[in-house]
Write an enzyme that holds these catalytic residues in place. Structure first.
Site, PDB file in Angstrom:
ATOM      1  CB  THR A 312      21.863  47.875  37.907  1.00 50.03           C
ATOM      2  OG1 THR A 312      23.113  48.585  37.784  1.00 50.03           O
ATOM      3  CG2 THR A 312      22.043  46.692  38.813  1.00 50.03           C
ATOM      4  CG  ASP A 313      19.821  52.725  33.795  1.00 55.31           C
ATOM      5  OD1 ASP A 313      20.956  53.118  33.468  1.00 55.31           O
ATOM      6  OD2 ASP A 313      18.792  53.161  33.258  1.00 55.31           O
ATOM      7  CD1 TRP A 314      24.249  57.034  37.078  1.00 53.80           C
ATOM      8  CD2 TRP A 314      25.582  56.218  35.482  1.00 53.80           C
ATOM      9  NE1 TRP A 314      25.421  57.736  37.116  1.00 53.80           N
ATOM     10  CE2 TRP A 314      26.257  57.255  36.138  1.00 53.80           C
ATOM     11  CE3 TRP A 314      26.224  55.557  34.441  1.00 53.80           C
ATOM     12  CZ2 TRP A 314      27.553  57.646  35.797  1.00 53.80           C
ATOM     13  CZ3 TRP A 314      27.503  55.941  34.087  1.00 53.80           C
ATOM     14  CH2 TRP A 314      28.161  56.969  34.764  1.00 53.80           C
ATOM     15  CG  ASP A 316      18.862  52.530  38.794  1.00 53.54           C
ATOM     16  OD1 ASP A 316      18.651  53.640  39.311  1.00 53.54           O
ATOM     17  OD2 ASP A 316      18.585  52.282  37.612  1.00 53.54           O
TER      18      ASP A 316
END
Length: 779
Positions: A312-314, A316
């Site tokens: 995932t991104d930060w 998310d």
């Protein structure tokens, strides 16, 4: 009977799916030894260990203290030990205090982290950094131009060399993994991350993506040696075209554009061997990407038969319930994302996700098979990067770190990336002895040259950490002599404010300083920014900067505009006041030196725009527009009966020499889908200087069942020619590359004519029969 019938259908569907996947060539060849190691390790793991491997924390989640001697930080070993023992975390990321660390500091941090990871879990921790244009978070390393510049070079060899050097210098820190390259198509000029990408075109981005992955990882994705690192293309996908133009906001993308354009660079990266991938933080057509099983699993893992890891991104997962509102709480958000295909969760601060994952498995809401699949993918990347055998490296094995050879590569990349857009009356190159007034807010700041992801997230502090490099002012002084270069900026940025804030103008001082000079060099554009803090409400360049140029124009002195910006800011009211224009974008630590070399004629311009430069704030468009979008007449050298209003076209760029194209040929004027088309064209340097030329091949589908794009880039090559020299350039493409995604979302190559254009040369070729594909992708 009904239940039996339904079960039969499900079983048949699974079998067909597995058969279809088996018929697709593996994106990364299977390595039996690694697979056996993965299975052996997985068999020994408890559920606690498995969910722990799926969690990634940021460095700042650890307890640490700043050292009084200024040599980084001291990690609280007892606290880290407790986290590893209790939660068995599989990954860490980021840099302490948000500031780059030295290679020695990184070695110290990773030595402790790996010691405790092996002690408490028996598995190495995989540590990742955003090394986005060189060693972003490593002091003393090499910073390259940003990706938008690399794309402007139209030189894939430079793209591969840049990431190869970045990998080398990153592995010198014992860091085996980077969250790079950024492969979003920058097809909305308002978007604040345009500079992180390789431009607006899917083919150019795909070629750069493949080169970047090869540079980062080397030639064998199953065995990443100690001079390379695992790569993470991001942000899969459609992130660069938000409806609002603002970061992390929704996109609406047609099925055709999603498959044909936005998927293309990620597909190329995966097929080049990328070991992991990061997901778009926003939503497409109403579905957040972190919960989109079709795009994460069906398109990516199954459609490409890819066994890599999705991270995932930060934070998310949290955003699925806090912002996107498709889940009522974190637990439900986890269920949606993991079942959709997420393998590792960039949490990044809390460990509660471990317990929630356990509960979801125990309650049957996430199948154990999905957990095992995720952990296999995580273990696989750890084995492929050699972390089990070599969790640490030795600095002594990296003698080229931050050295002359790497600096020369960064300088060459900067030189080949800068784009000469206007050169009226041959103002450039500037002659020795020319008296120069250097003005504008970007004239004397390293921060402006480097952009975001430079020592810090937003790029603030670059002037401190990159003080040994030359600003534009310092570089021009070195090149033309200190007595010949006067600095009077007129406008400066408010360094302790927002990126767009400027101090009170001192325009009159700059006007007065112009009295005794021959030429005015106005360095204008943007201060550094990154992600959401870089959002804007008006794409037009600031009023103060435009007023500065207008006031200086009244002096009657020729004005050279230097555009130093992360995205294309509107300058239509001041461009006519200039005699010459150079777009340097964000060229990195050697950008000042590269510009001085080019302005003096010691180097020649060869960059081309990898994006369309807009003329009007309400007429944003890409070069591959639809015929029905024609509204006005295009200006510039690429005016081939196009009819839209832009400042400068995609692919445009001038040189100090001239190139003549002739004798465009093709091996087949009639073809079918299985043919290879081989084009050749003669290119001659008709000028008096050595020069490099990017030879671009465009196609136009003249009639199609779905409104075709006006033109598409299909191939390119970059050559160097001596004065008077001619070279025959050969460009190859598969006939199937001319296919498009039809209204029914299936790939199709239709019978009919195509116009091919290389430079000012055109020819017609004809597809003799239609072919429609039943597969997701064309092999």
């Amino acid at each position: 009977m009904k239940k039996t019938f339904t079960l039969t259908i499900v079983i048949i569907t699974i079998m067909l799916g597995n058969t279809a996947k088996a018929n697709i060539r593996r994106a990364i060849p299977k390595d039996e030894k690694i697979e056996q190691q993965v299975e052996k390790t997985l068999e020994k793991m408890s559920l606690d260990q498995k969910v722990g491997q799926m969690v990634q924390l940021t460095f700042d989640a650890l307890k640490y203290t700043n050292r009084q001697d200024g040599n980084g930080v001291d990690i609280n070993e007892a606290y880290l030990d407790s986290i590893m023992k209790h939660y068995m975390i599989g990954s860490l990321l980021n840099t302490p205090n948000g500031v780059a660390s030295s290679k020695e500091q990184w070695q110290r941090y990773l030595k402790l982290i790996q010691k405790l990871s092996f002690k408490d879990t028996g598995i190495p921790c995989i540590f990742g950094l955003d090394q986005n244009h060189g060693t972003t978070y490593t002091l003393g390393g090499t910073l390259f131009p940003q990706n938008i510049n690399v794309a402007a070079s139209f030189n894939t060899q430079l793209a591969q060399k840049a990431t190869e050097i970045t990998a080398y210098e990153t592995r010198a820190c014992s860091v085996p993994w980077t969250f790079s390259p950024t492969l979003d198509l920058s097809r909305d000029q308002r978007w604040p991350r345009q500079w992180e990408d390789y431009g607006e075109d899917p083919y150019l981005s795909a070629q750069m993506a493949a080169a970047a992955v090869k540079g980062f990882q080397g030639d064998d994705p199953n065995h990443i040696d100690l001079q390379h690192i695992a790569t993470t293309p991001k942000h899969y996908m459609g992130y660069g075209v938000p409806v609002s133009g603002k970061d992390r906001t929704p996109a609406i993308i047609s099925a055709q554009d999603l498959r044909e354009k936005h998927f293309a660079p990620f597909k190329a990266a995966i097929e080049a061997g990328a070991l992991s991938l990061m997901v778009n933080s926003a939503s497409i057509n109403g579905m957040p990407m972190h919960a989109n099983k079709e795009l994460l699993t069906a398109w990516l893992k199954e459609g490409l038969n890819w066994d890599g890891m999705i991270v995932t991104d930060w934070a998310d997962i949290n955003n699925l319930y806090s912002r996107e509102k498709i889940a009522k709480n974190k637990k439900e958000a986890l269920k949606l994302s993991i079942n959709a295909g997420i393998d590792m969760i960039m949490e990044p601060y809390q460990c509660d996700v471990c317990e929630l994952l356990k509960q979801l498995v125990q309650e049957g809401q996430i199948p154990m098979s999905r957990i095992d699949d995720a952990v296999r993918r995580i273990l696989r990347i750890k084995y492929r990067t050699g972390l089990f055998e070599h969790p640490l490296t030795n600095i002594k094995d990296y003698p080229l770190f931050g050295g002359k050879e790497h600096a020369e590569a960064a300088l060459q990349t900067a030189e080949e990336s800068m784009v000469l857009l206007k050169n009226k009356d041959n103002l450039l190159p500037l002659h020795k002895g020319t008296k120069i007034l250097l003005t504008g807010p970007n004239a004397n700041q390293m921060r402006c040259l480097d952009g975001g992801w430079s020592y810090t997230w937003q790029g603030a502090g670059a002037d401190k950490y990159a003080s040994k490099y030359n600003t534009i002012f310092e570089a021009l002084q070195n090149k033309f002599g200190k007595d010949n270069v006067t600095l009077s900026q007129g406008i400066t940025y408010k360094e302790d404010g927002q990126y767009w804030e400027e101090n009170a103008p001192q325009i009159q001082e700059a006007v007065q300083a112009a009295g005794g000079v021959d030429v005015i060099v106005a360095c204008i554009g943007e201060n550094s920014y990154c992600e959401t803090p870089g959002n804007l409400s008006d794409l037009t360049l600031s009023v103060n900067q435009r007023d500065l140029v207008k006031a200086l124009a009244k002096t009657g002195k020729p004005i050279l505009l230097i555009l130093n910006e992360g995205r294309t800011r509107i300058i239509n009211d001041i461009e006519p006041l200039s005699t010459a224009v150079v777009d340097i974008m964000l060229p990195g630590n050697y950008g000042g030196d590269a510009l001085a070399n080019l302005l003096s004629g010691d180097a020649n311009f060869s960059g081309r725009l990898p994006m369309t430069y807009p003329r009007e704030v309400h007429s944003l468009i890409t070069y591959d527009y639809k015929p029905s979008q024609e509204v006005d007449k295009m200006q510039g050298a690429y005016d081939y009966s196009a009819a839209v209003s832009v400042q400068w076209a995609f692919g445009y760029g001038m040189s100090y020499t001239n190139f003549n194209y002739s004798n465009l040929k093709v091996n087949k004027t009639h073809f079918t889908a299985n043919d290879e088309l081989i084009f050749s064209v003669d290119v001659k340097n008709t000028g008096t200087r050595i020069g490099k030329e990017s030879v671009l091949l465009f196609s136009s589908d003249l009639i199609a069942s779905l409104t075709p794009d006006v033109r598409r880039l299909r191939a390119f090559d970059k050559i160097e020619l001596q004065p008077g020299e001619t070279k025959t350039v050969t460009l190859k493409l598969k006939a199937s590359d001319l296919a498009f995604v039809g209204y029914d979302s299936r790939w199709i190559l239709e019978q009919g004519d195509f116009r091919i254009q290389v430079g000012n040369q055109t020819l017609l070729i004809t597809c003799d029969e239609t072919k429609k594909w039943d597969t997701q992708n064309i092999e």
